[in-house]
Design a protein around this motif. Structure first.
Motif, short mmCIF file in Angstrom:
data_model
loop_
_atom_site.label_atom_id
_atom_site.label_comp_id
_atom_site.label_asym_id
_atom_site.label_seq_id
_atom_site.Cartn_x
_atom_site.Cartn_y
_atom_site.Cartn_z
N LEU A 88 3.86 6.75 2.52
CA LEU A 88 2.66 6.10 2.01
C LEU A 88 2.61 4.63 2.44
CD1 LEU A 88 2.48 7.59 -1.59
CD2 LEU A 88 0.90 8.02 0.30
N ASN A 91 1.21 4.12 5.84
CA ASN A 91 -0.20 4.45 6.01
C ASN A 91 -1.15 3.65 5.12
OD1 ASN A 91 0.31 6.44 7.95
ND2 ASN A 91 0.81 7.91 6.37
N LEU A 92 -0.67 3.23 3.93
CA LEU A 92 -1.58 2.61 2.97
C LEU A 92 -1.25 1.17 2.63
CD1 LEU A 92 -1.85 5.57 0.44
CD2 LEU A 92 -3.46 4.95 2.24
N LEU A 96 -0.31 -0.39 -2.63
CA LEU A 96 -0.92 0.89 -2.97
C LEU A 96 0.11 2.01 -2.91
CD1 LEU A 96 -3.47 2.34 -3.80
CD2 LEU A 96 -4.08 2.54 -1.39
#
Length: 168
Positions: A88, A91-92, A96
């Motif tokens: 995550l 990618n984020l 987040l």
């Protein structure tokens, strides 16, 4: 964000990023693991903690067994929760990713705790737990579920605030 007028790269973006540094450390560790001297040295250092034996019986000591348990739990946390967070994060972004990983982890603990409360193991009680009734047997699961529910709620509120701040 300071910018060097002669360069197209911001000064805080120069050098190795955290992800590149982590990859470099993993590469060096992998290369060192192929050299017998370093591999044997690492195994011997690990054996000092995890392979202590009683002089009389030859059995593993309680300390060694406990350290193995702590290492297994730590490794499981890194492997399962850490790999999801890392994916995550790439990618984020780190904020987040942290919020989503925390909400997912504590949400899973709430569901798991509810299952244990409802479907607690039934059958003959161990002899050393004499006197525990069905409710007392479920108290640790109830405490875990309530604690995880509080933390899940905190992560859900933080995610809502993060979403509202990013919309502005």
């Amino acid at each position: 964000m300071s910018r060097n007028p002669t360069s197209r790269v911001r000064t805080e973006e120069s050098g190795l990023s955290k992800l590149e540094l982590l990859g470099l450390v993993a590469f060096v560790a992998g290369v060192l693991a192929m050299i017998p001297f370093f591999r044997d040295l690492t195994i011997n250092m690990i054996g000092v903690v995890f392979d202590q034996r009683d002089a009389d019986t030859g059995e593993l000591t309680d300390f060694s067994v406990a350290m193995r348990g702590f290492a297994i739990v730590g490794g499981a946390l890194v492997a399962f929760i850490g790999s999801g967070w890392f994916l995550l994060w790439t990618n984020l972004g780190k904020r987040l990713a942290f919020l989503l990983t925390g909400a997912a982890t504590f949400g899973w603990l709430v569901i798991n705790g509810i299952f244990f409360i409802v479907y607690a193991p039934r059958g003959p009680r161990p002899a050393n737990l004499e006197g525990l009734n069905a409710f007392q047997f479920r108290l640790p699961a109830i405490a875990l579920t309530l604690g995880a529910l509080v933390l899940f709620s905190m992560f859900a509120v933080a995610l809502t605030r993060y979403e509202n701040d990013s919309d502005d």
